[in-house]
Enzyme design. Sequence first.
Site, PDB file in Angstrom:
ATOM      1  CG  ASP A  63      88.239  17.991  71.738  1.00 38.74           C
ATOM      2  OD1 ASP A  63      88.469  17.772  72.942  1.00 38.74           O
ATOM      3  OD2 ASP A  63      88.480  17.150  70.839  1.00 38.74           O
ATOM      4  CG  MET A  67      87.685   9.456  70.858  1.00 35.73           C
ATOM      5  SD  MET A  67      86.198   8.502  71.210  1.00 35.73           S
ATOM      6  CE  MET A  67      86.189   8.568  72.993  1.00 35.73           C
ATOM      7  CG  ASN A  88      71.289  18.247   5.941  1.00 30.81           C
ATOM      8  OD1 ASN A  88      70.772  17.297   6.520  1.00 30.81           O
ATOM      9  ND2 ASN A  88      71.725  19.323   6.582  1.00 30.81           N
ATOM     10  CG  ASP A 132      66.557  16.279  11.283  1.00 29.68           C
ATOM     11  OD1 ASP A 132      67.386  17.209  11.184  1.00 29.68           O
ATOM     12  OD2 ASP A 132      65.351  16.398  11.020  1.00 29.68           O
ATOM     13  CD  GLU A 168      76.528  22.581  10.428  1.00 23.16           C
ATOM     14  OE1 GLU A 168      77.286  22.976   9.536  1.00 23.16           O
ATOM     15  OE2 GLU A 168      75.343  22.959  10.536  1.00 23.16           O
TER      16      GLU A 168
END
Length: 474
Positions: A10, A55, A339, A348, A374
């Site tokens: 304030d 305050m 793979n 996987d 991938e």
Amino acid sequence: MTARILVVDDIPANVKLLEVKLSAEYFDVLTASDGPSAIELARSEAPDLILSDVMMPGMDGFELCERLKADPATSHIPLVMITALSDVADRVRGLEAGADDFLTKPVNDIALFARVRSLARLKLMMDELRVRQAASGNDEVLAENDVEVEDTIVDARILLADASQTLAGKVSDYLAEDGHRTDHVKTVDEALSAAQGADFDLLIVSLHLGQEDGLRLCSQFRSQDDTRHVPILLLLDEEDLPRLPKGLEIGVTDYVIKPIDRNELRARTRTQIRRRRYHDKLRDMLRSSVALAYTDTLTGVYNRRYMSAHLDRKIVEIAETVKPVSILMFDLDHFKSVNDTHGHTAGDEVLQELANRVTRGIRDLDLLCRYGGEEFVIVMPDADVDVAVNVAERVRSLVADQPFAISGSDTSLDVTISIGAATTRDPMETPEALISRADEALYGAKEAGRNRVRSAELELRSQRSIATGSAGGE
């Protein structure tokens, strides 16, 4: 990092002083002269942090804090009270109202900026989880105060690192009043060992651990998977306050000054545990509610569709936040041979474990998605090129440093990834352009020998440095 700060006082001279200090550090500052105006601004402008005087006529800082924390729209905004009050009872009252910290007038600039940046980082992480929760299609909004003290902030498990048996006994007794269990260790090595694989709700660390440095332990906690997201409460003497900003910078979330007041310790502990539970609930809700349309069924991470929308939103936000966005694009080196040699089931399993490891290595606000096959992408809000490369190196090490086990086989596989990084500060850059630059950097990492990180921005910076050096030499 930058942030939007709401200053509430304030007295115009106090507001102006804070506004000048914060603006000089490139924070965006909003101001309010009373509680009702502050509440209205908090709802309409969504600041990253609120600095409020205590305050004030009419609605004081305590009531303002209580009202903000009771509103789901503003309860997640951190609030720091700035006050001439130094009594412990006033601090406890503020903490119980929901304040995150107190700064005593006259405000120390180093402490102010350190606390602002620390709490702004925390809110950024929480906001990211809230955004993802909303994007998942779940209409339920979880507020921090929905994590009730009576129901959940009891029976927490706490690790206390302090060389003094006497102080540890007092802390344990204080926290036992709220039903918490405290494990006491006296050294850095004992603390790291106790935390490994454990599920602590809070870590309490003394700045001085005998002859050892408590801040170094805090730093190590932040670098470990098991403790990276656990709140840290620092215990320190008043003469050690100049070291507090460094603690906040490396990840300390709160602190208590010795001699320890029982009620203050209990209040700060409740706040940290509530925030931890809130964070965990957001993550759990996100995991359970994300639509299958946005996730990759094999790895459980987000898919390309979700990533595209998320990245587009983050780039657009640069215009408002002025925060860089980085992405990391990576894929497995020689994945076809996995793979071909071990079968697609083994492939996987490698992809699933890869996603798990990478998730442990990225920040909470980062988004991991499977781009295709991938190939994966990590979207990193509020990350410049240096942060992106540091995270990329951590991720690369998590993958390369430990072989991948294969079910039903005694054979383990050595797997590596190559990573390309790209960063933008331009809200007009398209996601496709940013991804293309990251893809080019990834190709450069492959060409350079694989199992490495490449960034077009860092290489350009290096070329400019060499060119500048050459010109200087001439």
